[in-house]
Motif scaffolding. Structure first.
Motif, PDB file in Angstrom:
ATOM      1  N   MET A  30       0.815  -1.213   0.000  1.00  0.00           N
ATOM      2  CA  MET A  30       0.000   0.000   0.000  1.00  0.00           C
ATOM      3  C   MET A  30       0.851   1.267   0.000  1.00  0.00           C
ATOM      4  O   MET A  30       2.053   1.237   0.191  1.00  0.00           O
ATOM      5  CB  MET A  30      -0.970   0.002   1.183  1.00  0.00           C
ATOM      6  N   THR A  31       0.202   2.383  -0.278  1.00  0.00           N
ATOM      7  CA  THR A  31       0.882   3.660  -0.271  1.00  0.00           C
ATOM      8  C   THR A  31       0.030   4.662   0.505  1.00  0.00           C
ATOM      9  O   THR A  31      -1.134   4.387   0.819  1.00  0.00           O
ATOM     10  CB  THR A  31       1.159   4.155  -1.699  1.00  0.00           C
ATOM     11  N   ILE A  32       0.634   5.799   0.834  1.00  0.00           N
ATOM     12  CA  ILE A  32      -0.128   6.749   1.647  1.00  0.00           C
ATOM     13  C   ILE A  32      -0.536   7.982   0.848  1.00  0.00           C
ATOM     14  O   ILE A  32      -1.178   8.872   1.380  1.00  0.00           O
ATOM     15  CB  ILE A  32       0.679   7.211   2.879  1.00  0.00           C
ATOM     16  N   GLU A  33      -0.187   8.023  -0.427  1.00  0.00           N
ATOM     17  CA  GLU A  33      -0.520   9.214  -1.212  1.00  0.00           C
ATOM     18  C   GLU A  33      -1.917   9.142  -1.804  1.00  0.00           C
ATOM     19  O   GLU A  33      -2.100   8.925  -3.004  1.00  0.00           O
ATOM     20  CB  GLU A  33       0.516   9.439  -2.320  1.00  0.00           C
ATOM     21  N   PHE A  34      -2.920   9.274  -0.948  1.00  0.00           N
ATOM     22  CA  PHE A  34      -4.308   9.282  -1.409  1.00  0.00           C
ATOM     23  C   PHE A  34      -4.927  10.632  -1.029  1.00  0.00           C
ATOM     24  O   PHE A  34      -4.379  11.384  -0.228  1.00  0.00           O
ATOM     25  CB  PHE A  34      -5.098   8.131  -0.781  1.00  0.00           C
ATOM     26  N   VAL A  35      -6.069  10.915  -1.630  1.00  0.00           N
ATOM     27  CA  VAL A  35      -6.788  12.144  -1.303  1.00  0.00           C
ATOM     28  C   VAL A  35      -7.824  11.836  -0.229  1.00  0.00           C
ATOM     29  O   VAL A  35      -8.655  10.944  -0.411  1.00  0.00           O
ATOM     30  CB  VAL A  35      -7.510  12.704  -2.546  1.00  0.00           C
ATOM     31  N   ASP A  36      -7.761  12.530   0.908  1.00  0.00           N
ATOM     32  CA  ASP A  36      -8.815  12.340   1.901  1.00  0.00           C
ATOM     33  C   ASP A  36      -9.709  13.577   1.961  1.00  0.00           C
ATOM     34  O   ASP A  36      -9.246  14.718   1.872  1.00  0.00           O
ATOM     35  CB  ASP A  36      -8.256  11.978   3.279  1.00  0.00           C
ATOM     36  N   LEU A  37     -10.986  13.323   2.084  1.00  0.00           N
ATOM     37  CA  LEU A  37     -11.982  14.401   2.137  1.00  0.00           C
ATOM     38  C   LEU A  37     -12.771  14.272   3.432  1.00  0.00           C
ATOM     39  O   LEU A  37     -12.757  13.241   4.089  1.00  0.00           O
ATOM     40  CB  LEU A  37     -12.937  14.284   0.951  1.00  0.00           C
ATOM     41  N   LYS A  38     -13.447  15.369   3.779  1.00  0.00           N
ATOM     42  CA  LYS A  38     -14.345  15.328   4.946  1.00  0.00           C
ATOM     43  C   LYS A  38     -15.787  15.274   4.452  1.00  0.00           C
ATOM     44  O   LYS A  38     -16.116  15.848   3.403  1.00  0.00           O
ATOM     45  CB  LYS A  38     -14.125  16.577   5.803  1.00  0.00           C
ATOM     46  N   ALA A  39     -16.641  14.640   5.240  1.00  0.00           N
ATOM     47  CA  ALA A  39     -18.021  14.431   4.809  1.00  0.00           C
ATOM     48  C   ALA A  39     -18.792  15.745   4.662  1.00  0.00           C
ATOM     49  O   ALA A  39     -19.725  15.853   3.864  1.00  0.00           O
ATOM     50  CB  ALA A  39     -18.740  13.510   5.793  1.00  0.00           C
ATOM     51  N   ASP A  40     -18.403  16.777   5.431  1.00  0.00           N
ATOM     52  CA  ASP A  40     -19.175  18.020   5.369  1.00  0.00           C
ATOM     53  C   ASP A  40     -18.654  19.000   4.314  1.00  0.00           C
ATOM     54  O   ASP A  40     -19.156  20.123   4.207  1.00  0.00           O
ATOM     55  CB  ASP A  40     -19.228  18.688   6.754  1.00  0.00           C
ATOM     56  N   TYR A  43     -11.129   9.377  -0.495  1.00  0.00           N
ATOM     57  CA  TYR A  43     -11.544   8.658   0.700  1.00  0.00           C
ATOM     58  C   TYR A  43     -12.062   9.637   1.748  1.00  0.00           C
ATOM     59  O   TYR A  43     -11.373  10.591   2.109  1.00  0.00           O
ATOM     60  CB  TYR A  43     -10.386   7.806   1.207  1.00  0.00           C
ATOM     61  N   VAL A  44     -13.291   9.415   2.217  1.00  0.00           N
ATOM     62  CA  VAL A  44     -13.922  10.320   3.159  1.00  0.00           C
ATOM     63  C   VAL A  44     -13.689   9.790   4.572  1.00  0.00           C
ATOM     64  O   VAL A  44     -14.037   8.638   4.873  1.00  0.00           O
ATOM     65  CB  VAL A  44     -15.437  10.445   2.885  1.00  0.00           C
ATOM     66  N   ILE A  45     -13.033  10.615   5.419  1.00  0.00           N
ATOM     67  CA  ILE A  45     -12.713  10.172   6.778  1.00  0.00           C
ATOM     68  C   ILE A  45     -13.206  11.190   7.800  1.00  0.00           C
ATOM     69  O   ILE A  45     -13.448  12.350   7.463  1.00  0.00           O
ATOM     70  CB  ILE A  45     -11.182   9.967   6.960  1.00  0.00           C
ATOM     71  N   HIS A  99     -11.306   7.571  10.784  1.00  0.00           N
ATOM     72  CA  HIS A  99     -12.149   6.410  10.452  1.00  0.00           C
ATOM     73  C   HIS A  99     -12.676   6.577   9.034  1.00  0.00           C
ATOM     74  O   HIS A  99     -13.095   7.676   8.654  1.00  0.00           O
ATOM     75  CB  HIS A  99     -13.335   6.305  11.418  1.00  0.00           C
ATOM     76  N   LEU A 100     -12.675   5.496   8.294  1.00  0.00           N
ATOM     77  CA  LEU A 100     -13.122   5.548   6.899  1.00  0.00           C
ATOM     78  C   LEU A 100     -14.654   5.527   6.846  1.00  0.00           C
ATOM     79  O   LEU A 100     -15.299   4.610   7.327  1.00  0.00           O
ATOM     80  CB  LEU A 100     -12.552   4.340   6.140  1.00  0.00           C
ATOM     81  N   LEU A 101     -15.230   6.581   6.230  1.00  0.00           N
ATOM     82  CA  LEU A 101     -16.697   6.686   6.178  1.00  0.00           C
ATOM     83  C   LEU A 101     -17.257   6.315   4.812  1.00  0.00           C
ATOM     84  O   LEU A 101     -18.388   5.837   4.703  1.00  0.00           O
ATOM     85  CB  LEU A 101     -17.134   8.119   6.505  1.00  0.00           C
ATOM     86  N   GLY A 102     -16.478   6.555   3.769  1.00  0.00           N
ATOM     87  CA  GLY A 102     -16.998   6.271   2.437  1.00  0.00           C
ATOM     88  C   GLY A 102     -15.982   6.634   1.378  1.00  0.00           C
ATOM     89  O   GLY A 102     -14.905   7.135   1.680  1.00  0.00           O
TER      90      GLY A 102
END
Lengths: 449, 449
Positions: free
Chosen positions: A136-146, A170-172, A177-180
């Motif tokens: 795995m790698t850590i270069e992903f895009v994380d977003l917030k649900a709001d 990835y929405v955290i 915590h992974l939400l969606g």
């Protein structure tokens, strides 16, 4: 596309020391092609060419170089240059490289990197070899649900250059915590003021860091994924796996299976990169084990020495019976091993497999025996009694071989051994013994000796 | 993820005729899982469940159903329903389905579709089985070079729902010549008024419709692609290939190789989907050919009948020598076949392979012979002369087997036969003959008989 011509061009420029042209040529070629050419050059020359690459392309090319040439580079270049090179690598490529380096070199390279990154690197270095964590790698895009779609897009725009993929985000929450997940396709199509919360897919297909990479690959295949999140035991997002690495895993797993099926201890090195001694070592164990077990077959022949002496003609059919049995058995084991690898056959299918192999082997056995009987009478001019004994043995041997060949891989799977081990060399040895015993018993009955 | 539990749920709901719950459950599950469950149900029940799916999901699930259940469906449902179902499929899935159908059904289904689409479908149906054309689709995003990023994005937004991928867009001129590619990542990051012309990548990696799909897969692996354009002889864009289909191709090619290596005629059907007769047929040809060739081995034994009669002890070592030779040979052929498939070994490497196998086989041969000599003396209590003959033969056999095993796949490749055919069953038969002849010759020399 025409890599061979490119290589020749390359060598020519190098010979003429036309470094300007070389620099130009390398900037045009895809990184994979540059790496392929550098891999085949002398380490020293390769390094000279490598240093002509612009900084960003250098990191990309480096990630495609062979282990051998990378090890050579790291011995030749100064610590500082190595450090700055590694800094430009994607995180998973960095880990791959550090894994190959001796511990003291790793220590030196990591000296001066921030404590948090060093801890992360050490954590990644510790994932077991065939685990999801190891690819795995850590270069992903994380977003917030709001976030709104507009906010998300501007966040993506800002961070994209440093990410391995932006096509799935990835929405955290604040505890990671992974939400969606939400695809860039959905973001591009959506209205700017829509909330991520309403847009995201909550049915997440994720794996744990210690899941086997073969399982990961099977999910990619089944669900046609481009990337997949990896979570820890508390469902916190720790990394992602991308399809390009999964394709490599699939090929490696196939190679491993094929090598095991050929009676070789698997190796990840390519054919020409393995030294003759490593190769000999990887082949000797099985050969020796099988040689010893083949002596049992010899013992069986010795036991029936008298019978053979009174009827030497029987010896002439031993190779044919043994070979046909071995081949019939390895056909079945091949089918079942591959079926297991593809998930088409499960351990619980043992009875179904046995039944299928039984039916197939009876059809195959009778057809072969019939053809053989005719051949023996018409061409080999053998007497009826012997033709009958040989052909009857053939049916028995084919049926035994196919049933055993079909079941052994399943048995291996049940006791958690790689089923690929139960392929031709081992099956052949087992079936040989069965073939001989059947032969002599049947001959004993029908030839009244 | 817990597909087994889902299946049980599913069956339970079906038994209770709780169709509301079933509908709800199916809308939540990924299409692949729904298809997996439907594949395992009775065709009639499967169709009832299938009809509960919403229109868009139905098309998706349909594309994952097995050939068998799809054939059953198409017999049970009305022409109109079939037509509307097929209309919703992605183009490549539509082609896949039509390929399986009898010609008269295809004709009926295509009646009423616009002339232009019908012509396109017929064109796609005619691409040869293993060609790039046979795995491509037409649902890609095409852009014009003079568009701005803003125009391109709004074009993508508008057409995205009907496209298989929007992550790579293809820039074409008015005659559909392929000019370049641009990734959605670059579009998202770029300024709205930038021109596509300035942004696009002009170094295109493309294939032709009649290129082999294995070659396509090798390019995907090498360049880490998500999709790839397919052009005709005039460089006009006719379709694209996506990574999910390439992963399937890779697995199918691996299965084919493994089956050929196991002496089976390859089949694309899964283990349990093949009838016993088809299976028997796929296995018989090779078994029969090998059985006949094994009789040559028998002839050799017959020729040395007298020698065997005077020294029956020699017969006891025949299986061990034959098996070890066969195994040693198939180890080498396995390594070379896989190396060829992965592109690590090329036809022109024959001399290098021969040299490598020679060195490895001498190491392996001497080690095995040494161990065997000790074993024969110490455990089997054989006399020195015989132990010497058997062990010397072992070296000769291992060397011959490995060199022949390494070279035969290369020879096959040169004359355009699949190298995978040169695996264990065939190698074993060839090596058996060599082993016996060496054995008797060596015995003749040293035992003075």
């Amino acid at each position: 596309m025409d890599i061979e011509r490119n290589k020749d061009n390359f060598r020519e420029m190098f010979r003429k020391k036309d470094f300007m042209a070389l620099k130009e040529e390398m900037s045009v070629l895809p990184s994979q092609d540059v790496a392929e050419i550098l891999n085949q050059m002398e380490a020293k020359e390769s390094l000279i060419a490598f240093r002509l690459l612009p900084k960003d392309k250098a990191a990309d090319v480096f990630s495609y170089l062979s282990d051998k040439i990378r090890a050579a580079f790291s011995k030749m270049i100064e610590e500082d240059e190595l450090k700055s090179l590694i800094e430009d690598l994607f995180f998973d490529d960095k880990i791959d490289f550090l894994e190959e380096m001796p511990a003291n070199v790793v220590k030196k390279i990591l000296k001066g990197t921030p404590e948090s990154e060093r801890r992360l690197i050490n954590q990644f270095l510790q994932y077991p070899e065939h685990s999801a964590g190891s690819i795995m790698t850590i270069e992903f895009v994380d977003l917030k649900a709001d976030m709104t779609v507009e906010e998300a897009l501007s966040h993506i725009r800002y961070t994209a250059p440093k990410k391995e993929t932006i096509y799935t985000c990835y929405v955290i929450d604040n505890q990671r915590h992974l939400l969606g997940t939400v695809s860039l396709k959905d973001l591009v199509v959506a209205e700017p003021n829509q909330k991520i919360d309403d847009l995201m897919d909550k049915h997440i297909i994720a794996v744990k860091t210690d899941d086997d990479r073969e399982y990961v690959a099977s999910l990619f295949k089944k669900y046609d994924l481009l990337s997949m999140p990896v979570v820890d035991r508390e469902n916190r997002l720790v990394g992602i796996i991308t399809i390009d690495d999964v394709v490599d895993v699939l090929e490696q797993e196939n190679t491993e299976d094929i090598q095991r099926m050929g009676g070789i201890r698997p190796s990840e090195e390519s054919y020409f990169n393995q030294s003759p001694f490593t190769m000999a070592k990887n082949r000797l164990l099985w050969l020796f084990a099988l040689m010893v077990s083949a002596t049992f077959t010899g013992r069986i022949i010795q036991r029936y020495e008298e019978l053979l002496q009174t009827m030497v003609i029987l010896a002439a059919f031993i190779p044919m019976l043994m070979d046909t049995g071995g081949n019939a058995g390895s056909q079945s084991s091949t089918m079942v091993i591959r079926g297991l690898a593809l998930g088409e056959i499960k351990s619980r299918d043992a009875l179904k497999v046995m039944w299928k192999e039984l039916v197939v082997s009876i059809i195959v056995g009778i057809s072969l025996a019939g053809l053989n009987f005719l051949r023996l009478i018409a061409i080999e001019k053998v007497n009826y009694a012997i033709a009958f004994v040989v052909s009857t043995t053939l049916i028995v041997v084919v049926v035994l071989a196919k049933v055993v060949g079909g079941l052994l891989p399943l048995l291996a799977k049940m006791v958690k051994i790689d089923p690929a081990i139960m392929a031709s060399p081992l099956i052949t040895t087992i079936v040989d013994a069965m073939a001989l015993i059947s032969y002599f018993k049947i001959a004993g009955i029908f030839l009244k000796i």
